[in-house]
Design an enzyme around this catalytic site. Structure first.
Site, PDB file in Angstrom:
ATOM      1  CB  CYS A 157      -0.856  -0.054   1.250  1.00 53.66           C
ATOM      2  SG  CYS A 157      -1.885   1.609   1.263  1.00 53.66           S
ATOM      3  CE  LYS A 163      -3.225  -5.693  -4.679  1.00 50.24           C
ATOM      4  NZ  LYS A 163      -4.627  -4.853  -4.365  1.00 50.24           N
ATOM      5  CB  ILE A 172       1.120  -4.311  -9.920  1.00 51.62           C
ATOM      6  CG1 ILE A 172      -0.126  -3.523 -10.720  1.00 51.62           C
ATOM      7  CG2 ILE A 172       2.386  -4.812 -10.560  1.00 51.62           C
ATOM      8  CD1 ILE A 172       0.732  -2.442 -11.708  1.00 51.62           C
ATOM      9  N   GLY A 214      -4.990  -4.984 -12.213  1.00 44.69           N
ATOM     10  CA  GLY A 214      -4.439  -3.765 -12.682  1.00 44.69           C
ATOM     11  C   GLY A 214      -5.272  -3.427 -13.895  1.00 44.69           C
TER      12      GLY A 214
END
Lengths: 332, 289
Positions: A131, A165, A191, A243
């Site tokens: 993040c 992730k 991604i 994505g």
């Protein structure tokens, strides 16, 4: 022809490859009126942290060309409130629930994973080490040694399948993916958002309250495809493509490029039933390639250097005036 | 009055799908009314609820825009479509302004909570900028006309007034609609080109001063206006609902962008989602500071 949609992501078995991405589907309850939740391959609810987080100041999102920036900042009520208030609903949906977790420290991750490992009804955990909107967590996604250690730490305290992730905001996403694989990840999700910014020049102000944010949506699909393609050639574990996926064509592009499953993210915001449309069309698209299963199309990209081949030699670039036909194309 | 925390309204009755522009007409400077068919949505939507609208077949603009229901269009007495009034100010709304009959849209809704029926004798609706749009339906409902769903009940108001503020007279949209529905209209403009020369909030006290709970305020518009109206309502002891215009990405509660500071009843506040806990809040619950 019957098409087998089942996929296997390490120890995680899903009935189909169409998941929804963390942070783009709330806690799923919101979407019950618009999506047949039980049909989804898996739901990844909004990332949870050990303690409640208020999130970043607004504005938290801004639209950009074919995409959007967000700086939500992992706004969530914390692990225990999630388990009390959100998880019982999720557990009753009859669909795989992959719980996304983020921590500021190695110990935070281990604590979350250990606690969730004891909760029945969770199919897998996804470590959000990518993040861009919170300090701390993203370090695990940019430093291979820290990545490997946190994945190994998670594996050590929990029997659930572990997904990692990853962020594209690194020099080599392949190196991070290899580290995640080395730590024992069942699969990697590629991604998370691309770090970006938008400016209101008349006011001399950033358009996001947090100045920087993560770019998502169709604008980043080529970056995500590139990451999936590169990582597919470098690691043995399965990849979940994420994505800019907003149609069955996008989904197929990721599968052919090397993803074993996909997560639909930003498209949920602007086409609420997009996952159902993809699921309806997926068997036909797979059959169109002459395959009878998802596995039959994963990583079947054909390049000049063969299936899953590398970049074209520089000398060949710009000379692709011949139509590219399967198995017959060669650089001259 | 509901208890904190505010109720979360999931879009369980929402419809999403493609539709087409039936008509799209200019009704004031930069202001248009677009009509499209969506029977399921039209049958459910309540005054103050909104829908998300985007242009089909393009990724740019990508996201939908939250727009209030202006009116429900009936066909043979049955809800058939929705009218939305919008100001052409940004990428999507400027392109929408150029749409013609037959152009494709994608729509989902109804979303959010809508205004709660007040049962007040005098309903005073305060709209600023393009914030008047939810009040045509609300005013009609308050005067006894039902809107698709007829399960709201509520005692009819004896008097409904729209206090409508705009920068200049040319931006005032739909005043004839309001007046022909039996809604009194009072206008304020920043430049004095129509009605009161000054703020729309100046109109409130002469209308409701001293009437206490017999009057009820509803308000929609820019945040400084909502803040001022909230303070006036508090001072006069009149209940007030405010509808926020917070920008949204999804409208359904899944993105967590449209948060606003909502008081928690213990002296603090928390960011809450405007789309599923609003857009209408009791004024005293919003922390405007």
């Amino acid at each position: 022809m019957d098409v087998d949609l089942r996929v296997q992501l390490g120890r995680l078995a899903l009935c189909n490859p169409v998941m929804v991405a963390s942070g783009t589907f709330g806690y799923a309850r919101e979407m019950a009126g618009l999506v047949d939740l039980g049909r989804l391959g898996a739901i990844v609810p909004k990332t949870i942290t050990r303690d409640p987080r208020m999130g970043n100041r607004p504005p938290r999102t801004v639209e950009t060309a074919a995409g959007m920036l967000n700086s939500i900042g992992l706004d969530n009520d914390g692990l225990e409130t999630f388990l009390q208030k959100q998880f019982p609903y999720l557990a009753g949906l009859g669909c795989a629930i992959v719980v996304s977790v983020a921590g500021r420290s190695h110990d935070d991750f281990v604590y979350l994973v250990e606690r969730l490992g004891g909760v029945p009804g969770i199919a897998a955990l996804e470590l959000n080490i990518s993040c861009p909107n919170v300090s701390g967590g993203v370090d695990f996604g940019t430093d291979p040694a820290m990545c490997e250690r946190v994945v190994r730490g998670a594996r050590g305290v929990c029997d659930l399948p572990i997904l990692a992730k990853l962020t594209p905001n690194v020099t080599s996403v392949t190196a991070i993916a290899q580290a995640a694989a080395g730590g024992g990840a069942d699969a990697v999700s590629l991604i998370n958002t691309c770090l970006g910014m938008a400016v209101d020049w008349r006011r001399r102000r950033p358009r996001l309250g947090n100045v920087l944010g993560g770019l998502s949506g169709p604008a980043i699909k080529p970056i995500a495809l590139r990451a999936v393609y590169q990582v597919a050639r470098a690691v043995d574990i399965p990849i979940i493509g994420v994505g800019g996926i907003a149609s069955v064509d996008d989904c197929m592009e990721f599968l052919v490029a090397g993803a074993s499953a996909v997560q639909v993210g930003t498209a949920n915001f602007y086409r609420p039933a997009v996952t159902m449309e993809i699921l309806d069309a997926l068997p036909g698209a797979i059959a169109e390639l002459g395959a009878s299963s998802v596995a039959g199309v994963v990583g079947t990209l054909e390049t000049a250097n063969g299936t899953g081949g590398g970049c074209p030699p520089p000398a060949a670039q710009g000379k692709m005036d011949q139509p590219i036909t399967r198995k017959s194309f060669r650089y001259t | 009055m509901s208890d904190w925390p505010t109720a979360t309204i999931y879009p369980d009755h929402a419809w999403c799908g493609p539709t087409e522009v039936v008509e799209n007409v200019a009704i004031a400077r930069d202001t248009y009314r677009v009509r499209f068919g969506c029977p399921q949505l039209a049958a459910e939507i309540l005054p103050g609820q909104f829908l998300m609208l985007r242009l089909a077949g393009t990724d740019d603009p990508l996201l939908g825009r939250p727009l209030a229901m202006y009116d429900v269009v009936l066909d043979g007495g049955r809800p058939w479509g929705v009218d939305v009034v919008y100001l052409a100010v940004g990428k999507l709304t400027r392109r929408l302004a150029a749409c013609r009959a037959g152009d494709r849209l994608e729509v989902w809704g109804p979303l959010g909570n809508g205004f709660r029926p007040t049962g007040a004798e005098h309903l005073v609706m305060i709209g600023g900028g393009i914030g008047q749009t939810p009040f045509y339906a609300l005013g009609q409902e308050a005067l006894g006309r039902s809107y698709g769903r007829t399960d709201r009940g509520g005692r009819a108001a004896r008097r409904v007034t729209l206090c409508y503020g705009a920068r200049t007279a040319a931006l005032l949209a739909g005043i004839d609609d309001f007046r022909s529905a039996g809604i009194e209209v009072q206008v304020a403009t920043d430049d004095g080109s129509a009605g009161h020369h000054g703020l729309v909030s100046d109109l409130i006290e002469p209308l409701v001063g001293g009437s206490g709970p017999a009057a009820s305020l509803v308000c929609c518009g820019p945040e400084p206006m909502l803040k001022t109206v909230s303070r006036i309502a508090q001072r006069l002891g009149v209940p007030c609902q405010v509808s926020l215009e917070t920008p949204m990405a999804c409208g359904m509660g899944i993105c967590f962008s449209c948060v606003t500071k909502v008081r928690d009843g213990r002296g603090g506040w928390d960011y809450r989602r405007t789309c599923v806990e609003g857009p209408v809040f009791d004024a005293e619950k919003i922390d405007f500071d």
